[in-house]
Write a protein that holds these residues in place. Structure first.
Motif, short mmCIF file in Angstrom:
data_model
loop_
_atom_site.label_atom_id
_atom_site.label_comp_id
_atom_site.label_asym_id
_atom_site.label_seq_id
_atom_site.Cartn_x
_atom_site.Cartn_y
_atom_site.Cartn_z
N ASP A 33 0.89 -1.27 -0.11
CA ASP A 33 -0.17 0.05 -0.05
C ASP A 33 0.72 1.33 0.05
OD1 ASP A 33 -2.41 -1.41 0.00
OD2 ASP A 33 -2.62 -1.23 2.21
N GLU A 34 1.84 1.21 1.01
CA GLU A 34 2.75 2.48 0.84
C GLU A 34 3.94 2.26 -0.06
OE1 GLU A 34 2.73 4.66 4.66
OE2 GLU A 34 0.62 4.28 4.81
N ALA A 35 3.87 2.14 -1.11
CA ALA A 35 5.05 1.64 -1.96
C ALA A 35 5.82 3.03 -2.30
CB ALA A 35 4.46 1.12 -3.32
N ARG A 36 7.18 2.81 -2.61
CA ARG A 36 7.91 3.85 -3.06
C ARG A 36 8.93 3.21 -3.80
NH1 ARG A 36 12.05 7.58 0.17
NH2 ARG A 36 11.66 9.72 -1.04
N TYR A 37 9.43 3.81 -4.96
CA TYR A 37 10.38 3.70 -5.83
C TYR A 37 11.37 4.92 -5.90
CZ TYR A 37 13.02 2.48 -9.98
OH TYR A 37 14.30 2.22 -10.89
N VAL A 38 12.63 4.45 -5.88
CA VAL A 38 13.82 5.58 -5.83
C VAL A 38 15.08 5.13 -6.87
CG1 VAL A 38 15.33 7.16 -4.64
CG2 VAL A 38 12.87 6.61 -3.51
N ASP A 39 15.37 5.81 -7.83
CA ASP A 39 16.47 5.73 -8.54
C ASP A 39 16.98 6.99 -8.73
OD1 ASP A 39 15.41 6.82 -10.91
OD2 ASP A 39 15.08 4.85 -11.94
N PRO A 40 18.15 7.10 -9.59
CA PRO A 40 18.89 8.57 -9.60
C PRO A 40 18.16 9.57 -10.36
CG PRO A 40 20.58 6.66 -9.98
CD PRO A 40 19.15 5.96 -9.99
N ILE A 41 16.89 8.81 -11.26
CA ILE A 41 16.35 9.92 -12.13
C ILE A 41 14.90 10.24 -11.52
CG2 ILE A 41 15.22 9.97 -14.12
CD1 ILE A 41 17.32 7.98 -15.18
N VAL A 42 14.31 9.60 -10.51
CA VAL A 42 13.12 9.66 -10.09
C VAL A 42 12.93 9.21 -8.89
CG1 VAL A 42 12.07 7.49 -11.38
CG2 VAL A 42 10.74 9.41 -11.10
N THR A 43 11.74 9.65 -8.02
CA THR A 43 11.08 9.03 -7.07
C THR A 43 9.69 9.01 -7.26
OG1 THR A 43 12.95 10.12 -5.81
CG2 THR A 43 10.86 9.73 -4.46
N ALA A 44 9.29 7.84 -7.14
CA ALA A 44 7.51 7.53 -7.10
C ALA A 44 7.11 7.14 -5.72
CB ALA A 44 7.39 6.71 -8.41
N GLU A 45 6.09 7.79 -5.45
CA GLU A 45 5.41 7.48 -3.96
C GLU A 45 4.10 6.96 -4.31
OE1 GLU A 45 6.40 7.95 -0.81
OE2 GLU A 45 8.33 9.21 -1.26
N GLY A 46 3.80 5.64 -4.13
CA GLY A 46 2.43 5.18 -4.53
C GLY A 46 2.43 4.30 -5.69
N ARG A 47 1.58 3.42 -5.85
CA ARG A 47 1.45 2.58 -6.93
C ARG A 47 1.06 3.35 -8.21
NH1 ARG A 47 -2.89 -1.22 -3.75
NH2 ARG A 47 -1.29 -2.36 -2.47
N GLY A 48 0.25 4.43 -8.35
CA GLY A 48 -0.09 5.06 -9.44
C GLY A 48 1.25 5.86 -9.98
#
Length: 127
Positions: A33-48
Motif C-alpha cells: 500500500d505505501e510503496a516507494r520507488y527511488v532511482d537516480p532519475i526519479v522518486t515515485a510514491e504510491g502505485r499510481g
C-alpha cells in the motif's frame, strides 16, 4: 523457485508489460500500500506513480526489455536483483541493481542503481 525469485520475476515482468491495464494490475498485485520507488532519475510514491515511472521508461526505451542478470540475493526482508535492459536477445545497453525491501511478500521500497546512467533531459527540453 523461491518466493523472492518469483517476486523478482514478477517485478521485471511489470517493467516489460506493454498493456497499460495488465501492467497496472501487476503493479497493484506486486507493491504494498505505501510503496516507494527511488532511482537516480526519479522518486515515485504510491502505485499510481510507480506505474507512471514504468510507462515512461517504456516510452524512453522502445524495443528494449528488462531481464534478470544474476541470482537474486536475499536476507531478512531485503533482496538484491541485478538486471539488464537490452533488445530481445541482444547485448545490454544499461545494467542495474534493484534493492528490494519486502513486506508480506510484496514490495514496500525499491532503490534502483543504473550503469551507465542514461541521459536525463533538461526540464522543458523536447525530443
Amino acid at each position: 523457485m523461491s518466493d523472492i525469485d518469483k517476486l523478482a520475476r514478477r517485478y521485471l515482468a511489470s517493467w516489460n508489460e506493454p498493456d497499460p491495464v495488465r501492467r497496472r494490475a501487476l503493479v497493484d498485485e506486486l507493491w504494498a500500500d505505501e510503496a516507494r520507488y527511488v532511482d537516480p532519475i526519479v522518486t515515485a510514491e504510491g502505485r499510481g506513480a510507480i506505474d507512471d515511472v514504468v510507462a515512461t521508461a517504456q516510452r524512453q526505451f522502445p524495443g528494449l526489455v528488462y531481464r534478470q542478470a544474476g541470482a537474486v540475493d536475499c536476507h531478512h526482508h531485503v533482496a538484491r536483483l541485478t538486471w539488464e535492459l537490452a533488445p530481445a536477445g541482444g547485448p545490454a545497453v544499461i545494467a542495474g541493481l534493484a534493492v528490494m525491501v519486502t513486506e508480506q511478500a510484496r514490495l514496500r521500497r525499491v532503490y534502483g542503481f543504473l550503469d551507465p546512467l542514461p541521459p536525463i533531459p533538461s526540464p522543458g527540453a523536447t525530443r
